[in-house]
Design a protein around this motif. Sequence first.
Motif, PDB file in Angstrom:
ATOM      1  N   ARG A   1       0.875  -1.238  -0.141  1.00 56.78           N
ATOM      2  CA  ARG A   1      -0.077  -0.093   0.066  1.00 56.78           C
ATOM      3  C   ARG A   1       0.716   1.292  -0.051  1.00 56.78           C
ATOM      4  O   ARG A   1       0.313   2.182  -0.762  1.00 56.78           O
ATOM      5  CB  ARG A   1      -0.876   0.020   1.135  1.00 56.78           C
ATOM      6  N   SER A   2       1.875   1.169   0.756  1.00 59.15           N
ATOM      7  CA  SER A   2       2.641   2.622   0.817  1.00 59.15           C
ATOM      8  C   SER A   2       3.539   2.506  -0.502  1.00 59.15           C
ATOM      9  O   SER A   2       3.888   3.630  -0.914  1.00 59.15           O
ATOM     10  CB  SER A   2       3.526   2.595   2.108  1.00 59.15           C
TER      11      SER A   2
ATOM     12  N   ASP B   1       1.115   4.223  -2.978  1.00 61.53           N
ATOM     13  CA  ASP B   1       1.088   5.337  -2.730  1.00 61.53           C
ATOM     14  C   ASP B   1       2.191   6.216  -3.122  1.00 61.53           C
ATOM     15  O   ASP B   1       2.089   7.377  -3.774  1.00 61.53           O
ATOM     16  CB  ASP B   1       0.648   5.628  -1.328  1.00 61.53           C
TER      17      ASP B   1
ATOM     18  N   ILE C   1       2.336   6.632  -6.782  1.00 62.51           N
ATOM     19  CA  ILE C   1       1.173   7.545  -7.538  1.00 62.51           C
ATOM     20  C   ILE C   1       1.858   9.094  -7.247  1.00 62.51           C
ATOM     21  O   ILE C   1       1.713   9.697  -8.040  1.00 62.51           O
ATOM     22  CB  ILE C   1       0.072   7.165  -6.607  1.00 62.51           C
ATOM     23  N   ASN C   2       2.470   9.247  -6.050  1.00 59.71           N
ATOM     24  CA  ASN C   2       2.989  10.628  -5.849  1.00 59.71           C
ATOM     25  C   ASN C   2       4.112  10.925  -6.658  1.00 59.71           C
ATOM     26  O   ASN C   2       4.220  12.073  -7.213  1.00 59.71           O
ATOM     27  CB  ASN C   2       3.519  10.911  -4.465  1.00 59.71           C
TER      28      ASN C   2
ATOM     29  N   ARG D   1      -1.728  15.620  -8.124  1.00 63.18           N
ATOM     30  CA  ARG D   1      -1.587  15.107  -6.834  1.00 63.18           C
ATOM     31  C   ARG D   1      -3.113  15.079  -6.224  1.00 63.18           C
ATOM     32  O   ARG D   1      -3.462  14.344  -5.449  1.00 63.18           O
ATOM     33  CB  ARG D   1      -0.793  16.074  -5.990  1.00 63.18           C
TER      34      ARG D   1
ATOM     35  N   ALA E   1      -4.359  11.964  -7.779  1.00 65.47           N
ATOM     36  CA  ALA E   1      -3.812  10.970  -6.869  1.00 65.47           C
ATOM     37  C   ALA E   1      -4.275  10.601  -5.807  1.00 65.47           C
ATOM     38  O   ALA E   1      -4.803   9.483  -5.368  1.00 65.47           O
ATOM     39  CB  ALA E   1      -2.346  10.986  -6.813  1.00 65.47           C
ATOM     40  N   GLN E   2      -4.776  11.669  -4.875  1.00 64.36           N
ATOM     41  CA  GLN E   2      -5.475  11.667  -3.610  1.00 64.36           C
ATOM     42  C   GLN E   2      -6.878  11.044  -3.943  1.00 64.36           C
ATOM     43  O   GLN E   2      -7.407  10.289  -3.023  1.00 64.36           O
ATOM     44  CB  GLN E   2      -5.472  13.039  -3.056  1.00 64.36           C
TER      45      GLN E   2
ATOM     46  N   LYS F   1      -6.516   7.372  -4.356  1.00 63.22           N
ATOM     47  CA  LYS F   1      -6.424   6.709  -3.046  1.00 63.22           C
ATOM     48  C   LYS F   1      -7.187   6.364  -2.060  1.00 63.22           C
ATOM     49  O   LYS F   1      -7.725   5.425  -1.564  1.00 63.22           O
ATOM     50  CB  LYS F   1      -5.208   7.434  -2.215  1.00 63.22           C
ATOM     51  N   GLU F   2      -8.144   7.719  -2.291  1.00 62.03           N
ATOM     52  CA  GLU F   2      -9.608   7.481  -1.523  1.00 62.03           C
ATOM     53  C   GLU F   2     -10.415   6.215  -2.071  1.00 62.03           C
ATOM     54  O   GLU F   2     -11.084   5.517  -1.392  1.00 62.03           O
ATOM     55  CB  GLU F   2     -10.334   8.734  -1.572  1.00 62.03           C
TER      56      GLU F   2
ATOM     57  N   SER G   1      -9.212   3.719  -4.001  1.00 57.67           N
ATOM     58  CA  SER G   1      -8.820   2.478  -3.582  1.00 57.67           C
ATOM     59  C   SER G   1      -9.011   2.060  -2.135  1.00 57.67           C
ATOM     60  O   SER G   1      -9.277   0.919  -1.764  1.00 57.67           O
ATOM     61  CB  SER G   1      -7.179   2.330  -3.676  1.00 57.67           C
ATOM     62  N   LYS G   2      -8.942   2.978  -1.055  1.00 58.38           N
ATOM     63  CA  LYS G   2      -9.531   2.665   0.295  1.00 58.38           C
ATOM     64  C   LYS G   2     -10.982   2.367   0.320  1.00 58.38           C
ATOM     65  O   LYS G   2     -11.440   1.139   0.933  1.00 58.38           O
ATOM     66  CB  LYS G   2      -9.380   3.914   1.195  1.00 58.38           C
TER      67      LYS G   2
END
Length: 66
Positions: free
Chosen positions: A16-17, A20, A23-24, A48, A51-52, A55-56, A58-59
């Motif tokens: 996961r990290s 992330d 993506i950044n 960015r 990307a945020q 991430k949301e 994907s969560k």
Amino acid sequence: MNLNGLFSMLTKMFVRSAVDAGINYAASRGKPEAEMTPEEREQARKGRELAQRAKEISKATRRLWR
């Protein structure tokens, strides 16, 4: 918790990290802010933000498939 569960949890956290961070990195195209033109900075900012949102999403997807 057994050893397999611990290993699985740590692996998921690492992946996961790493995703992330990738993506950044892709959003900024690997350039430092000081070397960017104003147009590139704006594009990186939009990247960015996108990307945020990714991430949301994907969560939320991970929560759905538990």
